[in-house]
Structures are given as structure tokens and as C-alpha cells.
Scaffold this motif. Structure first.
Motif, short mmCIF file in Angstrom:
data_model
loop_
_atom_site.label_atom_id
_atom_site.label_comp_id
_atom_site.label_asym_id
_atom_site.label_seq_id
_atom_site.Cartn_x
_atom_site.Cartn_y
_atom_site.Cartn_z
N TRP A 34 0.84 -1.19 0.00
CA TRP A 34 0.00 0.00 0.00
C TRP A 34 0.88 1.24 0.00
N PHE A 35 0.26 2.37 -0.34
CA PHE A 35 0.91 3.66 -0.15
C PHE A 35 -0.15 4.69 0.19
N GLU A 36 0.30 5.75 0.83
CA GLU A 36 -0.61 6.77 1.34
C GLU A 36 -0.26 8.12 0.71
N VAL A 37 -1.29 8.90 0.44
CA VAL A 37 -1.10 10.27 -0.04
C VAL A 37 -1.83 11.21 0.92
N TYR A 38 -1.48 12.49 0.84
CA TYR A 38 -2.14 13.50 1.65
C TYR A 38 -2.58 14.65 0.76
N ASN A 39 -3.83 15.06 0.92
CA ASN A 39 -4.37 16.21 0.20
C ASN A 39 -4.08 17.44 1.05
N THR A 40 -3.15 18.27 0.61
CA THR A 40 -2.74 19.45 1.38
C THR A 40 -3.66 20.64 1.18
N SER A 41 -4.62 20.52 0.27
CA SER A 41 -5.49 21.66 -0.03
C SER A 41 -6.72 21.69 0.87
N ALA A 42 -7.34 22.83 0.92
CA ALA A 42 -8.55 23.02 1.73
C ALA A 42 -9.81 22.60 1.00
N THR A 43 -9.65 22.01 -0.19
CA THR A 43 -10.80 21.50 -0.95
C THR A 43 -10.57 20.04 -1.31
N GLU A 44 -11.65 19.33 -1.53
CA GLU A 44 -11.52 17.93 -1.92
C GLU A 44 -10.90 17.85 -3.32
N LEU A 45 -10.20 16.74 -3.57
CA LEU A 45 -9.57 16.53 -4.88
C LEU A 45 -10.20 15.33 -5.56
N TYR A 46 -10.68 15.53 -6.77
CA TYR A 46 -11.16 14.44 -7.60
C TYR A 46 -9.94 13.83 -8.27
N VAL A 47 -9.72 12.53 -8.09
CA VAL A 47 -8.52 11.90 -8.63
C VAL A 47 -8.82 10.84 -9.69
N GLY A 48 -10.05 10.80 -10.20
CA GLY A 48 -10.35 9.90 -11.31
C GLY A 48 -9.47 10.25 -12.50
N GLY A 49 -8.83 9.26 -13.08
CA GLY A 49 -7.92 9.49 -14.21
C GLY A 49 -6.48 9.63 -13.81
N LEU A 50 -6.20 9.74 -12.51
CA LEU A 50 -4.82 9.80 -12.03
C LEU A 50 -4.13 8.49 -12.37
N VAL A 51 -2.93 8.56 -12.92
CA VAL A 51 -2.15 7.37 -13.24
C VAL A 51 -1.07 7.20 -12.20
N VAL A 52 -0.98 6.00 -11.65
CA VAL A 52 0.07 5.65 -10.70
C VAL A 52 0.97 4.65 -11.40
N SER A 53 2.27 4.95 -11.44
CA SER A 53 3.19 4.09 -12.19
C SER A 53 4.57 4.08 -11.53
N ASP A 54 5.45 3.29 -12.12
CA ASP A 54 6.86 3.34 -11.79
C ASP A 54 7.61 3.60 -13.09
N LEU A 55 8.92 3.50 -13.08
CA LEU A 55 9.68 3.74 -14.31
C LEU A 55 9.72 2.51 -15.21
N GLY A 56 9.14 1.40 -14.75
CA GLY A 56 9.07 0.17 -15.53
C GLY A 56 7.70 0.05 -16.19
N SER A 57 7.11 -1.12 -16.09
CA SER A 57 5.84 -1.38 -16.77
C SER A 57 4.64 -1.41 -15.83
N ASP A 58 4.85 -1.20 -14.54
CA ASP A 58 3.74 -1.23 -13.58
C ASP A 58 2.95 0.07 -13.63
N SER A 59 1.62 -0.05 -13.67
CA SER A 59 0.77 1.15 -13.58
C SER A 59 -0.68 0.76 -13.35
N PHE A 60 -1.43 1.72 -12.81
CA PHE A 60 -2.87 1.61 -12.76
C PHE A 60 -3.45 3.01 -12.88
N THR A 61 -4.69 3.07 -13.34
CA THR A 61 -5.39 4.34 -13.48
C THR A 61 -6.57 4.35 -12.52
N VAL A 62 -6.66 5.39 -11.72
CA VAL A 62 -7.74 5.52 -10.75
C VAL A 62 -9.05 5.71 -11.51
#
Length: 109
Positions: free
Chosen positions: A23-51
Motif C-alpha cells: 500500500w501507499f498513502e497520499v495527503y491532500n494538502t489543499s482546503a478543498t476535496e480533490l477528484y482523482v479519477g484518471g490519475l495514473v500511478v506508475s513506476d519507471l518500468g511497466s507497472d501502472s494503474f489508473t484511478v
């Protein structure tokens, strides 16, 4: 320029087993909610997923992405197992958050 979404913590090599418990954790530092649909999480290799659409991180809140519903007690906020193929290597690896070509945040370990 500072991002509103920051990677704060990760578990690449759980004590029990790597399968389903990374697992990994992120923090929203802003005072508003963040929509993260479409965010891509990857590494420098072939691993990735799209929220998938509908994922929202509340203002000034932590949000956990997990490899399965069992990744953390009570389950993660977002289970990436149905969104792509992403593994955190026990050795050197990266977690990179991007929208299109814009890197939101990244960590290398």
C-alpha cells in the motif's frame, strides 16, 4: 510549484507476504476535496494503474491506495487490483503520480 497531493508513506515489503498487502498513502494538502479519477500511478518500468472515476480525496486528509481490500486494517480507501497491474518492488522502485504528462508527485526508494 508544490502539489496538492503528496505521497507520505508506503509499504513495499510487508512482514506477512507481498501478495495483497502492499500500500501507499497520499495527503491532500489543499482546503478543498480533490477528484482523482484518471490519475495514473506508475513506476519507471511497466507497472501502472489508473484511478477510476468517482474517487475523491477529502480536504486536508490522508488517503490509502492498497493492493487489495486486506492491504490495511479496515481496507484501503482505493483498491488498485482491478485498475491495472502495479507492484511495489522490495528493492529499488518508484511511485509516480501523473495526470497526462504532468507529474503530481513521485518518490523513489
Amino acid at each position: 510549484m508544490e502539489s496538492d497531493l503528496v505521497i507520505t508513506e508506503y509499504m513495499a515489503n510487508p512482514n506477512s507476504t507481498d501478495t495483497n498487502y502492499e500500500w501507499f498513502e497520499v495527503y491532500n494538502t489543499s482546503a478543498t476535496e480533490l477528484y482523482v479519477g484518471g490519475l495514473v500511478v506508475s513506476d519507471l518500468g511497466s507497472d501502472s494503474f489508473t484511478v477510476t472515476s468517482g474517487a475523491i480525496i477529502p480536504a486536508l486528509s490522508y488517503f490509502v491506495f492498497g493492493q487489495s481490500d486486506d492491504a490495511v486494517p479496515g481496507g484501503p480507501d482505493y483498491n488498485w487490483s482491478d485498475s491495472g497491474s502495479f507492484l511495489l518492488a522490495n528493492g529499488d522502485d518508484e511511485i509516480i503520480l501523473t495526470y497526462g504528462t504532468i507529474v503530481i508527485d513521485s518518490v523513489a526508494y
